[in-house]
Design a protein around this motif. Structure first.
Motif, short mmCIF file in Angstrom:
data_model
loop_
_atom_site.label_atom_id
_atom_site.label_comp_id
_atom_site.label_asym_id
_atom_site.label_seq_id
_atom_site.Cartn_x
_atom_site.Cartn_y
_atom_site.Cartn_z
N ARG A 1 0.75 -1.38 -0.01
CA ARG A 1 0.01 0.12 0.05
C ARG A 1 0.96 1.19 -0.11
NH1 ARG A 1 -3.40 -2.52 5.17
NH2 ARG A 1 -4.55 -3.99 4.05
N GLY A 2 1.95 1.02 0.66
CA GLY A 2 2.78 2.33 0.75
C GLY A 2 2.98 3.23 -0.76
N PRO A 3 3.29 2.65 -1.87
CA PRO A 3 3.23 3.55 -3.00
C PRO A 3 2.14 4.43 -3.32
CG PRO A 3 4.38 1.45 -3.43
CD PRO A 3 3.79 1.18 -2.19
N LEU A 4 0.91 3.77 -2.61
CA LEU A 4 -0.36 4.63 -3.06
C LEU A 4 -0.63 5.76 -1.92
CD1 LEU A 4 -2.79 1.38 -3.61
CD2 LEU A 4 -1.65 2.72 -5.13
N LEU A 5 0.23 5.80 -1.04
CA LEU A 5 -0.07 6.79 -0.09
C LEU A 5 0.24 8.12 -0.68
CD1 LEU A 5 1.29 5.08 3.38
CD2 LEU A 5 -1.03 5.43 2.72
N PRO A 6 1.31 8.45 -1.32
CA PRO A 6 1.41 9.93 -2.09
C PRO A 6 0.25 10.17 -2.66
CG PRO A 6 3.40 8.73 -1.97
CD PRO A 6 2.42 7.37 -1.73
N ALA A 7 -0.24 9.32 -3.42
CA ALA A 7 -1.47 9.80 -4.44
C ALA A 7 -2.78 9.97 -3.63
CB ALA A 7 -1.61 8.55 -5.38
N LEU A 8 -2.90 9.21 -2.48
CA LEU A 8 -3.97 9.23 -1.51
C LEU A 8 -3.74 10.83 -0.82
CD1 LEU A 8 -6.42 8.05 -0.31
CD2 LEU A 8 -5.12 7.15 1.67
N ILE A 9 -2.68 11.04 -0.40
CA ILE A 9 -2.42 12.27 0.34
C ILE A 9 -2.67 13.46 -0.67
CG2 ILE A 9 -0.90 13.79 1.41
CD1 ILE A 9 0.39 11.04 2.45
#
Length: 312
Positions: free
Chosen positions: A30-38
């Motif tokens: 899930r980590g690579p998706l966190l910047p997009a989510l933020i």
């Protein structure tokens, strides 16, 4: 007799050793998706929260010191003000007309492209092209190239056959906006319905032809029921976008002659009347309406996926 005693079986300890590794693996996924989510939260949700807060204030940007808490007064004014209610009705009328006309035309074009004929690929590309045009460019095209009373294409054709020379935008302003949007959104409906047509059970259709069913009977009893979900999806997605449409109204009529829809009224209230609170309240209502429509659209999409999975 000798009594045999069996020792109680020892219970194995729960397997907890693998849980930290599993959690670490999940977070690594899930980590690579966190910047997009933020980024999405910062760009979309925080401005909406700010708009929601401002909608509860009586706030005119020309008089910033006179700002005060108004509660639901802005929402009450949006729902009771004659001009704003007229813009809501215009939005509903514009949306219903464009969606229905686009669906009917899109269905006809999809039925045409579902048949095999020479040059079908070129025709399909040409029919999709209007949807790829930038909305402002499409509105300018209709305003100046087609609707202009002096050098527009429509009046040029009417002059060639000796017909009248109407001023399309002044005489039929809402119809002019609707025509521009129908031209742009018909290819979108056509693509959705064409996908539905190509997912039909062709063996069932061939069996119906062998039994003597006519083309109209096949369309009415087989094709149309199969396309029901796709028609619903096209109507819901089209409604979401057309409810929020601003480009055509602003470019073709500038909101005059009874064509001001709710997004244009929000723009006018915010940038011309400088009523930040009132404009924010109207914008929140537009978002709520879009969310309601989007909820139904997501349900239709999920039902389509379930149907395709059951067939597979």
């Amino acid at each position: 007799m000798t009594a045999t005693t069996t020792a109680p079986m020892a219970t194995a300890p729960p397997q907890t050793a693998g849980k930290p590794a599993s959690r670490l693996r999940d977070w690594a996924t899930r980590g690579p998706l966190l910047p997009a989510l933020i980024f999405m939260i910062v760009v979309t949700q925080l401005p909406f929260v700010a708009t929601l807060v401002i909608s509860f204030f009586d706030w005119n940007s020309l008089y910033p010191d006179a700002r005060s808490f108004a509660g639901l007064a802005n929402y009450q004014q949006v729902l009771t003000d004659p001009d704003l209610r007229r813009s809501v009705w215009t939005t509903v009328l514009l949306t219903v007309t464009v969606v229905l006309a686009s669906l009917v035309l899109g269905l006809g074009l999809a039925l045409l492209l579902d048949r095999r004929f020479r040059g079908r690929g070129i025709v399909r590309t040409l029919l999709i092209a209007p949807f790829l045009v930038v909305p402002v460019a499409a509105a300018l095209l209709w305003k100046h190239v087609l609707f202009n009373p002096e050098y527009g294409l429509f009046n040029g054709l009417l002059h060639y056959v000796g017909g009248p020379q109407p001023d399309w935008i002044s005489d039929t302003p809402l119809l002019a906006v609707e025509a521009s949007l129908i031209w742009q959104w018909t290819p979108f409906m056509m693509l959705i319905l064409l996908a539905g047509l190509q997912s039909r059970d062709h063996q069932q259709i061939e069996a119906a032809r062998v039994d003597g069913a006519s083309d109209w009977q096949i369309f009415r009893h087989l094709t149309l029921p199969h396309l029901r979900r796709y028609l619903e999806l096209g109507a819901l997605l089209g409604s979401i976008y057309i409810v929020q449409n601003f480009d055509a109204v602003f470019t073709i009529t500038s909101g005059g002659l009874g064509t001001a829809n709710l997004p244009y009224t929000v723009y006018q209230t915010f940038y011309q009347a400088h009523e930040n609170g009132l404009a924010s309240a109207a914008g929140v209502l537009v978002v709520i309406g879009s969310i309601i429509i989007a909820t139904f659209a997501l349900r239709v999409v999920s039902s389509l996926f379930r149907e395709e999975a059951s067939r597979a």
